[in-house]
Design a protein around this motif. Structure first.
Motif, short mmCIF file in Angstrom:
data_model
loop_
_atom_site.label_atom_id
_atom_site.label_comp_id
_atom_site.label_asym_id
_atom_site.label_seq_id
_atom_site.Cartn_x
_atom_site.Cartn_y
_atom_site.Cartn_z
N VAL A 157 0.87 -1.18 0.00
CA VAL A 157 0.00 0.00 0.00
C VAL A 157 0.90 1.23 0.00
O VAL A 157 1.78 1.35 0.86
N ILE A 158 0.68 2.12 -0.96
CA ILE A 158 1.49 3.33 -1.08
C ILE A 158 0.58 4.53 -0.88
O ILE A 158 -0.40 4.70 -1.62
N THR A 159 0.88 5.35 0.11
CA THR A 159 0.09 6.55 0.37
C THR A 159 1.02 7.75 0.45
O THR A 159 2.16 7.65 0.89
N GLY A 160 0.52 8.91 0.02
CA GLY A 160 1.32 10.12 0.12
C GLY A 160 1.28 10.95 -1.14
O GLY A 160 0.35 10.86 -1.96
N ASP A 161 2.31 11.76 -1.31
CA ASP A 161 2.38 12.73 -2.40
C ASP A 161 2.83 12.04 -3.69
O ASP A 161 3.91 12.30 -4.21
N VAL A 162 1.98 11.15 -4.17
CA VAL A 162 2.32 10.33 -5.33
C VAL A 162 1.28 10.52 -6.43
O VAL A 162 0.15 10.95 -6.17
N ASP A 163 1.68 10.18 -7.63
CA ASP A 163 0.75 10.10 -8.75
C ASP A 163 0.46 8.61 -9.00
O ASP A 163 1.37 7.82 -9.19
N THR A 164 -0.80 8.25 -8.99
CA THR A 164 -1.19 6.84 -9.06
C THR A 164 -0.61 6.14 -10.28
O THR A 164 -0.02 5.06 -10.17
N ASN A 165 -0.77 6.73 -11.44
CA ASN A 165 -0.29 6.07 -12.66
C ASN A 165 1.24 5.94 -12.66
O ASN A 165 1.78 4.92 -13.12
N GLN A 166 1.92 6.95 -12.13
CA GLN A 166 3.38 6.87 -12.07
C GLN A 166 3.83 5.76 -11.11
O GLN A 166 4.80 5.04 -11.38
N VAL A 167 3.13 5.63 -9.98
CA VAL A 167 3.48 4.59 -9.02
C VAL A 167 3.27 3.21 -9.63
O VAL A 167 4.12 2.31 -9.49
N ILE A 168 2.16 3.02 -10.30
CA ILE A 168 1.90 1.72 -10.94
C ILE A 168 2.99 1.41 -11.95
O ILE A 168 3.50 0.27 -12.01
N SER A 169 3.39 2.40 -12.72
CA SER A 169 4.45 2.19 -13.71
C SER A 169 5.78 1.85 -13.05
O SER A 169 6.48 0.92 -13.48
N LYS A 170 6.12 2.58 -11.98
CA LYS A 170 7.38 2.30 -11.26
C LYS A 170 7.35 0.90 -10.65
O LYS A 170 8.35 0.16 -10.70
N MET A 171 6.23 0.55 -10.05
CA MET A 171 6.13 -0.76 -9.42
C MET A 171 6.25 -1.88 -10.45
O MET A 171 6.86 -2.92 -10.20
N ASP A 172 5.67 -1.66 -11.60
CA ASP A 172 5.76 -2.66 -12.66
C ASP A 172 7.20 -2.79 -13.15
O ASP A 172 7.69 -3.89 -13.42
N ASP A 173 7.90 -1.66 -13.23
CA ASP A 173 9.31 -1.69 -13.65
C ASP A 173 10.17 -2.45 -12.63
O ASP A 173 11.07 -3.21 -13.01
N VAL A 174 9.90 -2.23 -11.34
CA VAL A 174 10.74 -2.79 -10.29
C VAL A 174 10.37 -4.23 -9.94
O VAL A 174 11.24 -5.08 -9.73
N PHE A 175 9.07 -4.50 -9.84
CA PHE A 175 8.62 -5.83 -9.43
C PHE A 175 8.10 -6.69 -10.57
O PHE A 175 7.89 -7.89 -10.40
N GLY A 176 7.87 -6.11 -11.73
CA GLY A 176 7.20 -6.82 -12.81
C GLY A 176 7.95 -8.02 -13.35
O GLY A 176 7.34 -8.96 -13.87
N ASP A 177 9.29 -8.02 -13.22
CA ASP A 177 10.06 -9.16 -13.72
C ASP A 177 10.27 -10.23 -12.67
O ASP A 177 11.01 -11.20 -12.89
N TRP A 178 9.64 -10.08 -11.50
CA TRP A 178 9.70 -11.10 -10.45
C TRP A 178 8.68 -12.18 -10.81
O TRP A 178 7.48 -11.98 -10.64
N SER A 179 9.14 -13.27 -11.31
CA SER A 179 8.23 -14.28 -11.84
C SER A 179 8.16 -15.49 -10.94
O SER A 179 9.05 -15.75 -10.12
N VAL A 180 7.10 -16.26 -11.11
CA VAL A 180 6.92 -17.53 -10.42
C VAL A 180 6.84 -18.61 -11.46
O VAL A 180 6.01 -18.55 -12.38
N ASP A 181 7.71 -19.59 -11.36
CA ASP A 181 7.68 -20.72 -12.27
C ASP A 181 6.56 -21.66 -11.83
O ASP A 181 6.64 -22.30 -10.78
N LEU A 182 5.51 -21.71 -12.60
CA LEU A 182 4.35 -22.53 -12.25
C LEU A 182 4.42 -23.89 -12.94
O LEU A 182 3.40 -24.46 -13.34
#
Length: 440
Positions: free
Chosen positions: A203-228
């Motif tokens: 959960v991210i709260t504060g002086d943020v822009d929602t779309n920018q946070v989603i983009s940053k999170m996708d950049d940082v965590f998006g390549d964390w994969s689970v081998d199913l």
């Protein structure tokens, strides 16, 4: 209560990371609060489709405490330096069902802190020297707890309420014996199995822009994969069913510590799950019984009027499973028996006779007011949203909180007191300079 929902969004990344973002542009700060489903309920449990030995008690907490001690790309000194040099904080700790995550930062340092956070969650290397150091610290902590009457009484009560083998029975930190069984490979195996993107909520709260946070999170965590693949457990395989607790006859355990000056009493029984629709009414009942010194019967009667306790309280800890209802007191050793009976008398009184309309109003005002105060900070808002997500209360729970509690009636509170209080099936633990009565 004024609506605090400004811009609030929930989004799930393609790999399963759940994000909740709420904008608050009153100051240039932000908080990141969340959890990962890898708490101590997974200790000692052999999950399905696994050929590994079950992790020793205390493994989940050990892993969480080790995350900030080094990664494949950073030493613990580098981690601390990067975070502290910008005045930020990152705290990660073990809990019963999850690991907790909290970070406070200036918004200008969001990228720096986020990179460190993802690194410690994904890439810990569990240095052997840090493992040995933490094990030594735990042994020192256990020794301190076993010399403290309050800690001993609390532990004994938990073990009485929850039978051996129940995921709530053991201490989050494990035991003296179990932590000696934890080696580097134990931590690596636990991390590989349970630290997955589909188990992470931030959960991210504060002086943020929602779309920018989603983009940053996708950049940082998006390549964390689970081998199913066939050898990897699915999210469903990794779930833990927390069994119901069966009430039994009253039980009592005593630890005589004749060198102490004070005795601690802990008594209670199973409570309710957080998903139980009676949970809020029970919370108000507990506020009246012993949840707040200002209005609590236990404080006013057992401590102030009867003078039987230095401190006295009760608590309700609903969880995914049936969290315990407990009451406790610190007392002069000569007052132990009278204090126990006085506490039980107040519990019986609320169960049999209920609370008054004035007490209900006081409890509602206190509960609503305290909750509003927690929402004064980014961390408070993020924490409330994180809890709401964990227990499936709804993203708008913090907006509905006052209405939920204001609509609870006196009849509802008195009904749940009758339904969920069991003074004749109570578990009792006593630690301190008190001799067991061998005639009972």
């Amino acid at each position: 209560m004024a609506q605090i929902n400004q811009v609030r969004t929930r989004r799930q990344l393609s790999n399963g990371v759940t994000l909740i973002i709420q904008e608050n542009h009153f100051n240039p700060t932000a908080s990141i609060v969340g959890y990962l489903k890898a708490g101590s309920i997974y200790d000692g449990t052999l999950l399905s489709n696994s050929e590994q030995n079950s992790p020793p008690l205390g493994t989940a907490d050990f892993v969480a405490e080790m995350l900030m001690n080094g990664t494949t790309t950073r030493t613990w000194q580098q981690i601390a330096g990067e975070v502290e040099s910008v005045g930020a904080t990152i705290d990660i700790w073990g809990q019963r069902e999850t690991i907790g995550i909290v970070s406070d930062l200036l918004i200008r340092d969001f990228d720096t802190v986020l990179d460190v956070l993802q690194d410690v969650l994904r890439n810990p290397n569990f240095p052997v020297e840090q493992i040995d150091k933490h094990r030594y610290q735990l042994h020192s902590t256990f020794m301190a707890w076993e010399d403290d009457t309050y800690s001993i009484a609390s532990r004994m009560l938990r073990e009485l309420v929850y039978p051996e083998g129940h995921p709530y029975h053991h201490r989050v930190q494990g035991t003296e014996y179990s932590i000696n069984q934890i080696v580097q490979q134990t931590l690596i195996d636990f991390h590989q199995r349970l630290y997955r993107p589909d188990r992470l909520v931030l959960v991210i709260t504060g002086d943020v822009d929602t779309n920018q946070v989603i983009s940053k999170m996708d950049d940082v965590f998006g390549d964390w994969s689970v081998d199913l693949g066939s050898e990897t457990e699915s999210a469903a395989d990794l779930s833990i069913r927390i069994p119901e607790v069966v009430l039994s006859k009253p039980t009592k355990q005593i630890r005589s510590m004749m060198d102490k000056s004070q005795a601690d009493i802990a008594l209670g029984h199973k409570g309710v799950t957080r998903s139980n629709p009676d949970c809020e009414a029970l919370y108000l009942m507990n506020q009246v019984l012993g949840g707040s010194a200002g209005i609590a019967r236990l404080f006013n009667r057992v401590r102030d009027i009867q003078g039987l306790a230095y401190s006295v309280w009760s608590s309700l800890a609903p969880a995914t499973g049936e969290g315990a209802f407990t009451a406790g007191a610190g007392v002069d050793p000569k007052n132990v028996d009278r204090a126990v009976e006085s506490i039980l008398q107040e519990i019986r009184s609320i169960k049999d006779q209920g609370i008054t309309a004035e007490e209900l109003s006081d409890a509602q005002n206190l509960t609503v007011g305290n909750f509003v105060l927690t929402l004064e900070t980014n961390k408070g808002v993020a924490s409330a949203l994180s809890i709401a997500q964990l227990h499936n209360l709804g993203l708008d729970y913090i907006d509905r909180h006052e209405e939920i509690y204001r609509q609870i009636t006196l009849d509802q509170v008195n009904a749940v007191a009758q339904k969920y209080l069991f003074p004749d099936q109570i578990c009792l633990a006593i630690a301190g300079p008190y001799q067991a009565d061998t005639t009972t």
